[in-house]
Scaffold this active site. Structure first.
Site, PDB file in Angstrom:
ATOM      1  N   GLY A  43      44.498   9.069  21.078  1.00  0.00           N
ATOM      2  CA  GLY A  43      45.499   9.478  20.085  1.00  0.00           C
ATOM      3  C   GLY A  43      46.208   8.339  19.380  1.00  0.00           C
ATOM      4  O   GLY A  43      46.665   8.481  18.256  1.00  0.00           O
ATOM      5  N   GLU A  97      52.031   4.458  22.328  1.00  0.00           N
ATOM      6  CA  GLU A  97      51.562   5.831  22.506  1.00  0.00           C
ATOM      7  C   GLU A  97      51.748   6.603  21.205  1.00  0.00           C
ATOM      8  O   GLU A  97      52.590   6.242  20.377  1.00  0.00           O
ATOM      9  CB  GLU A  97      52.383   6.518  23.612  1.00  0.00           C
ATOM     10  CG  GLU A  97      51.603   6.806  24.888  1.00  0.00           C
ATOM     11  CD  GLU A  97      50.625   7.984  24.781  1.00  0.00           C
ATOM     12  OE1 GLU A  97      49.967   8.157  23.732  1.00  0.00           O
ATOM     13  OE2 GLU A  97      50.514   8.719  25.772  1.00  0.00           O
ATOM     14  N   ASP A 101      55.485  13.723  24.983  1.00  0.00           N
ATOM     15  CA  ASP A 101      55.640  15.175  24.976  1.00  0.00           C
ATOM     16  C   ASP A 101      56.257  15.626  26.307  1.00  0.00           C
ATOM     17  O   ASP A 101      57.447  15.443  26.513  1.00  0.00           O
ATOM     18  CB  ASP A 101      54.259  15.785  24.699  1.00  0.00           C
ATOM     19  CG  ASP A 101      54.298  17.268  24.412  1.00  0.00           C
ATOM     20  OD1 ASP A 101      55.159  17.716  23.646  1.00  0.00           O
ATOM     21  OD2 ASP A 101      53.447  18.001  24.955  1.00  0.00           O
ATOM     22  N   PHE A 152      53.557  21.901  17.221  1.00  0.00           N
ATOM     23  CA  PHE A 152      52.292  21.231  17.497  1.00  0.00           C
ATOM     24  C   PHE A 152      51.809  20.546  16.226  1.00  0.00           C
ATOM     25  O   PHE A 152      51.595  21.185  15.197  1.00  0.00           O
ATOM     26  CB  PHE A 152      51.237  22.207  18.017  1.00  0.00           C
ATOM     27  CG  PHE A 152      50.035  21.487  18.544  1.00  0.00           C
ATOM     28  CD1 PHE A 152      50.052  20.940  19.826  1.00  0.00           C
ATOM     29  CD2 PHE A 152      48.908  21.312  17.760  1.00  0.00           C
ATOM     30  CE1 PHE A 152      48.960  20.243  20.316  1.00  0.00           C
ATOM     31  CE2 PHE A 152      47.801  20.607  18.242  1.00  0.00           C
ATOM     32  CZ  PHE A 152      47.837  20.072  19.524  1.00  0.00           C
ATOM     33  N   VAL A 153      51.684  19.239  16.294  1.00  0.00           N
ATOM     34  CA  VAL A 153      51.336  18.471  15.101  1.00  0.00           C
ATOM     35  C   VAL A 153      49.973  17.795  15.251  1.00  0.00           C
ATOM     36  O   VAL A 153      49.534  17.502  16.364  1.00  0.00           O
ATOM     37  CB  VAL A 153      52.413  17.401  14.796  1.00  0.00           C
ATOM     38  CG1 VAL A 153      53.694  18.050  14.294  1.00  0.00           C
ATOM     39  CG2 VAL A 153      52.707  16.522  16.005  1.00  0.00           C
ATOM     40  N   ASP A 159      45.215  15.060  17.648  1.00  0.00           N
ATOM     41  CA  ASP A 159      44.132  16.017  17.470  1.00  0.00           C
ATOM     42  C   ASP A 159      44.487  17.429  17.879  1.00  0.00           C
ATOM     43  O   ASP A 159      45.413  17.665  18.646  1.00  0.00           O
ATOM     44  CB  ASP A 159      42.924  15.597  18.306  1.00  0.00           C
ATOM     45  CG  ASP A 159      43.158  15.822  19.804  1.00  0.00           C
ATOM     46  OD1 ASP A 159      44.127  15.257  20.344  1.00  0.00           O
ATOM     47  OD2 ASP A 159      42.394  16.590  20.423  1.00  0.00           O
ATOM     48  N   ARG A 165      42.200  14.087  13.619  1.00  0.00           N
ATOM     49  CA  ARG A 165      42.745  12.750  13.898  1.00  0.00           C
ATOM     50  C   ARG A 165      42.744  11.880  12.646  1.00  0.00           C
ATOM     51  O   ARG A 165      43.530  10.944  12.530  1.00  0.00           O
ATOM     52  CB  ARG A 165      41.903  12.045  14.977  1.00  0.00           C
ATOM     53  CG  ARG A 165      41.976  12.675  16.355  1.00  0.00           C
ATOM     54  CD  ARG A 165      41.382  11.701  17.367  1.00  0.00           C
ATOM     55  NE  ARG A 165      41.032  12.324  18.641  1.00  0.00           N
ATOM     56  CZ  ARG A 165      41.875  12.483  19.656  1.00  0.00           C
ATOM     57  NH1 ARG A 165      43.116  12.092  19.542  1.00  0.00           N
ATOM     58  NH2 ARG A 165      41.476  13.032  20.787  1.00  0.00           N
TER      59      ARG A 165
HETATM   60  P1  IMP Z   1      52.373  14.479  27.554  1.00  0.00           P
HETATM   61  O1  IMP Z   1      52.555  15.963  27.619  1.00  0.00           O
HETATM   62  O2  IMP Z   1      53.670  13.781  27.228  1.00  0.00           O
HETATM   63  O3  IMP Z   1      51.731  13.960  28.789  1.00  0.00           O
HETATM   64  O4  IMP Z   1      51.386  14.211  26.354  1.00  0.00           O
HETATM   65  C1  IMP Z   1      50.021  14.279  26.606  1.00  0.00           C
HETATM   66  C2  IMP Z   1      49.188  14.218  25.379  1.00  0.00           C
HETATM   67  O5  IMP Z   1      49.211  15.503  24.792  1.00  0.00           O
HETATM   68  C3  IMP Z   1      49.599  13.263  24.279  1.00  0.00           C
HETATM   69  O6  IMP Z   1      49.214  11.928  24.480  1.00  0.00           O
HETATM   70  C4  IMP Z   1      48.819  13.892  23.126  1.00  0.00           C
HETATM   71  O7  IMP Z   1      47.475  13.457  23.147  1.00  0.00           O
HETATM   72  C5  IMP Z   1      48.886  15.376  23.455  1.00  0.00           C
HETATM   73  N1  IMP Z   1      49.899  16.068  22.643  1.00  0.00           N
HETATM   74  C6  IMP Z   1      51.160  16.390  22.961  1.00  0.00           C
HETATM   75  N2  IMP Z   1      51.779  17.015  21.952  1.00  0.00           N
HETATM   76  C7  IMP Z   1      50.875  17.064  20.947  1.00  0.00           C
HETATM   77  C8  IMP Z   1      50.898  17.590  19.603  1.00  0.00           C
HETATM   78  O8  IMP Z   1      51.899  18.126  19.077  1.00  0.00           O
HETATM   79  N3  IMP Z   1      49.751  17.453  18.897  1.00  0.00           N
HETATM   80  C9  IMP Z   1      48.629  16.873  19.387  1.00  0.00           C
HETATM   81  N4  IMP Z   1      48.557  16.360  20.610  1.00  0.00           N
HETATM   82  C10 IMP Z   1      49.678  16.473  21.398  1.00  0.00           C
HETATM   83 MG    MG Z   2      45.295  14.462  22.615  1.00  0.00          MG
END
Ligand code: IMP
Ligand code: MG
Length: 179
Positions: A43, A97, A101, A152-153, A159, A165
């Site tokens: 990402g 990063e 999220d 969700f973006v 992606d 992407r």
């Molecule tokens: P985490 O939930 O903070 O561990 O994030 C994990 C991964 O989820 C991120 O590195 C992104 O690849 C993906 N992700 C989280 N939110 C989004 C979103 O809004 N769009 C696309 N990918 C996301």
């Molecule tokens: Mg991802």
């Protein structure tokens, strides 16, 4: 605009202007520190390529890749698919990063890199979605490009099922594109 995108959240120009600002701050912070800048694949690739060119001090580029498995339980487990290739013991390390999220991924990456005993370890994320943070995650990003609402973006490296992407902007997907 892509037919599956409902709305542009951040334009190319907004992203580039913020990256330029962050570049000045990071270049000041890492003056004489020869940092190792670690990107978390995949990402981050687009953000990484732009951000690294706004860091004007000598630095090394490294990447790691992780996989998250979201089971039925709330805590997703994370594994290293590809680790960094250099020794970071005693080095100043900056993690880049795409998005902070739930905090699962960054918490894992941070602990994984801390175990390698860097002199310092900081986090720079393009996007932060604080509303989504899992309870118990106390980790914070040191540098945040944009704090965004719980949408969700996609685009600019982010992606949906590995697509979008390559969009040059960050957009909100149409709900019907998910089904
Ligand atoms: P985490 O939930 O903070 O561990 O994030 C994990 C991964 O989820 C991120 O590195 C992104 O690849 C993906 N992700 C989280 N939110 C989004 C979103 O809004 N769009 C696309 N990918 C996301
Ligand atoms: Mg991802």
């Amino acid at each position: 605009m892509d037919k599956n995108i409902q709305e542009v959240m951040l334009t190319e120009a907004q992203i580039q202007s913020r990256i330029a600002e962050m570049g000045e701050i990071l270049s000041e912070e890492y003056r004489d520190k020869n940092p190792v800048v670690i990107g978390v694949l995949k990402g981050v690739v687009v953000f990484y390529a732009d951000m690294i060119r706004k860091i004007t001090v000598p630095c090394q580029m490294e990447f790691m890749q992780i996989s998250s498995y979201e089971g039925t339980e709330s805590s997703g487990s994370v594994v290293v698919k590809q680790d960094i290739a250099v020794d970071i013991k005693g080095r100043h390390v900056l993690i880049l990063e795409d998005i902070f999220d739930t905090g699962n991924s960054l918490s894992f990456v941070h602990a994984h890199l801390m175990a390698k005993e860097p002199a310092s370890l900081k986090i720079c994320t393009l996007l932060d979605k604080p509303e989504r943070r899992k309870p118990g995650v106390t980790l914070q990003a040191d540098y945040v490009g944009f704090t965004i609402p719980n949408e969700f973006v996609v685009g600019y490296g982010l992606d949906y099922n590995e697509y979008y992407r390559n969009l040059p902007y960050i957009g909100i997907m149409k709900p019907e594109a998910y089904t």
